[in-house]
Motif scaffolding. Sequence first.
Motif, short mmCIF file in Angstrom:
data_model
loop_
_atom_site.label_atom_id
_atom_site.label_comp_id
_atom_site.label_asym_id
_atom_site.label_seq_id
_atom_site.Cartn_x
_atom_site.Cartn_y
_atom_site.Cartn_z
N HIS A 1 12.31 36.29 25.24
CA HIS A 1 12.37 36.07 23.80
C HIS A 1 12.12 37.37 23.04
CE1 HIS A 1 11.73 31.41 23.77
NE2 HIS A 1 12.79 31.79 24.44
N ARG A 2 11.19 38.18 23.51
CA ARG A 2 10.95 39.48 22.86
C ARG A 2 12.16 40.39 23.04
NH1 ARG A 2 5.57 39.05 24.69
NH2 ARG A 2 5.98 40.43 26.44
N ARG A 3 12.77 40.34 24.23
CA ARG A 3 13.96 41.16 24.48
C ARG A 3 15.07 40.81 23.49
NH1 ARG A 3 13.29 40.51 29.72
NH2 ARG A 3 14.88 38.93 30.03
N ILE A 4 15.27 39.52 23.29
CA ILE A 4 16.31 39.07 22.35
C ILE A 4 15.94 39.49 20.93
CG2 ILE A 4 17.40 37.04 21.31
CD1 ILE A 4 17.17 35.74 24.17
N ALA A 5 14.68 39.32 20.54
CA ALA A 5 14.25 39.71 19.19
C ALA A 5 14.45 41.21 18.98
CB ALA A 5 12.80 39.33 18.97
N LEU A 6 14.05 42.02 19.95
CA LEU A 6 14.22 43.47 19.84
C LEU A 6 15.70 43.85 19.80
CD1 LEU A 6 11.39 44.52 22.30
CD2 LEU A 6 11.44 44.99 19.83
N ALA A 7 16.50 43.22 20.63
CA ALA A 7 17.94 43.52 20.66
C ALA A 7 18.60 43.14 19.34
CB ALA A 7 18.60 42.78 21.82
N THR A 8 18.17 42.03 18.76
CA THR A 8 18.73 41.60 17.48
C THR A 8 18.35 42.59 16.37
OG1 THR A 8 18.57 39.30 18.21
CG2 THR A 8 18.88 39.68 15.85
N LEU A 9 17.09 43.00 16.36
CA LEU A 9 16.67 44.00 15.37
C LEU A 9 17.44 45.31 15.54
CD1 LEU A 9 12.85 43.27 15.47
CD2 LEU A 9 14.27 43.16 13.40
N ALA A 10 17.66 45.70 16.79
CA ALA A 10 18.40 46.94 17.05
C ALA A 10 19.84 46.82 16.59
CB ALA A 10 18.34 47.28 18.54
N ASN A 11 20.45 45.68 16.82
CA ASN A 11 21.84 45.48 16.44
C ASN A 11 22.01 45.37 14.92
OD1 ASN A 11 24.67 44.98 17.21
ND2 ASN A 11 24.29 42.97 16.32
N GLU A 12 21.10 44.67 14.27
CA GLU A 12 21.22 44.42 12.83
C GLU A 12 20.78 45.62 11.99
OE1 GLU A 12 22.60 41.69 11.33
OE2 GLU A 12 23.11 40.94 13.32
N GLN B 1 13.11 55.40 17.52
CA GLN B 1 12.90 56.38 18.59
C GLN B 1 13.08 55.79 19.98
OE1 GLN B 1 9.05 58.02 17.76
NE2 GLN B 1 9.72 58.99 15.86
N VAL B 2 12.78 54.49 20.14
CA VAL B 2 12.87 53.88 21.47
C VAL B 2 14.16 53.08 21.66
CG1 VAL B 2 10.37 53.79 21.77
CG2 VAL B 2 11.58 51.78 20.87
N GLN B 3 15.06 53.11 20.68
CA GLN B 3 16.31 52.36 20.81
C GLN B 3 17.12 52.71 22.04
OE1 GLN B 3 17.74 51.90 16.46
NE2 GLN B 3 18.82 50.40 17.72
N PRO B 4 17.21 53.97 22.45
CA PRO B 4 17.96 54.26 23.69
C PRO B 4 17.35 53.55 24.91
CG PRO B 4 17.65 56.27 22.44
CD PRO B 4 16.81 55.21 21.77
N GLN B 5 16.02 53.52 24.99
CA GLN B 5 15.36 52.81 26.10
C GLN B 5 15.61 51.32 26.01
OE1 GLN B 5 11.41 54.12 25.19
NE2 GLN B 5 11.58 55.98 26.42
N LEU B 6 15.49 50.76 24.79
CA LEU B 6 15.74 49.33 24.60
C LEU B 6 17.18 48.98 24.98
CD1 LEU B 6 14.01 48.68 21.16
CD2 LEU B 6 13.29 47.79 23.38
N SER B 7 18.11 49.79 24.55
CA SER B 7 19.53 49.54 24.86
C SER B 7 19.78 49.52 26.36
CB SER B 7 20.42 50.59 24.20
OG SER B 7 20.36 50.47 22.81
N ALA B 8 19.17 50.46 27.07
CA ALA B 8 19.35 50.51 28.53
C ALA B 8 18.77 49.26 29.19
CB ALA B 8 18.69 51.77 29.09
N ILE B 9 17.62 48.81 28.74
CA ILE B 9 16.99 47.62 29.32
C ILE B 9 17.83 46.38 29.01
CG2 ILE B 9 14.96 46.12 29.19
CD1 ILE B 9 13.32 48.77 28.74
N ALA C 1 20.86 46.16 31.08
CA ALA C 1 20.55 45.85 32.48
C ALA C 1 20.29 44.37 32.70
CB ALA C 1 19.33 46.66 32.93
N ASP C 2 20.09 43.59 31.63
CA ASP C 2 19.84 42.15 31.75
C ASP C 2 21.18 41.46 31.98
OD1 ASP C 2 19.36 39.43 31.40
OD2 ASP C 2 17.95 39.74 29.75
N PRO C 3 21.41 40.91 33.18
CA PRO C 3 22.73 40.32 33.48
C PRO C 3 23.03 39.06 32.67
CG PRO C 3 21.18 39.88 35.25
CD PRO C 3 20.48 40.79 34.30
N ASP C 4 22.02 38.45 32.10
CA ASP C 4 22.23 37.22 31.33
C ASP C 4 22.32 37.47 29.82
OD1 ASP C 4 22.13 35.64 33.64
OD2 ASP C 4 19.94 35.62 33.57
N LEU C 5 22.22 38.70 29.39
CA LEU C 5 22.20 39.03 27.97
C LEU C 5 23.37 39.95 27.65
CD1 LEU C 5 20.45 38.33 25.55
CD2 LEU C 5 19.12 40.37 26.02
N GLU C 6 24.36 39.40 26.98
CA GLU C 6 25.56 40.17 26.64
C GLU C 6 25.39 40.86 25.29
OE1 GLU C 6 28.62 40.44 28.31
OE2 GLU C 6 27.63 39.48 30.01
#
Length: 119
Positions: free
Chosen positions: A19-30, A98-106, A109-114
Amino acid sequence: MNQEPVTFDTVLDLCADRHRRIALATLANEQRSLTVNDLTKAIVKHNHHVPVTEMSEGNLSEIQLLLHHVHLPKMEASVLVDYDQERGLVEPTEQFEQVQPQLSAIIKADPDLEPPVDL
């Protein structure tokens, strides 16, 4: 405000929960402030794979409670977001950028998160 860099271990710890991964990814995308409701919708869409209108009220409440009491406070403690509990608003900080490149890589790497993880 704490201006120390966020460590890679902190990023990994935050991303350990889906859930945190999705929240962080959404914030990064938006690239903007989002509400708890926005993040709840993203979690329902990307983790449960159903429209928010098809999710039971109990499950929606559980996701929102976990965001409010567990996930968002943990993200705020890591200084990646500012969380205004009264307004239900989550805003990415400079450290988040500053950590968006690390977040993007993680996230990639999640096979279930497109990516992109959007609303």
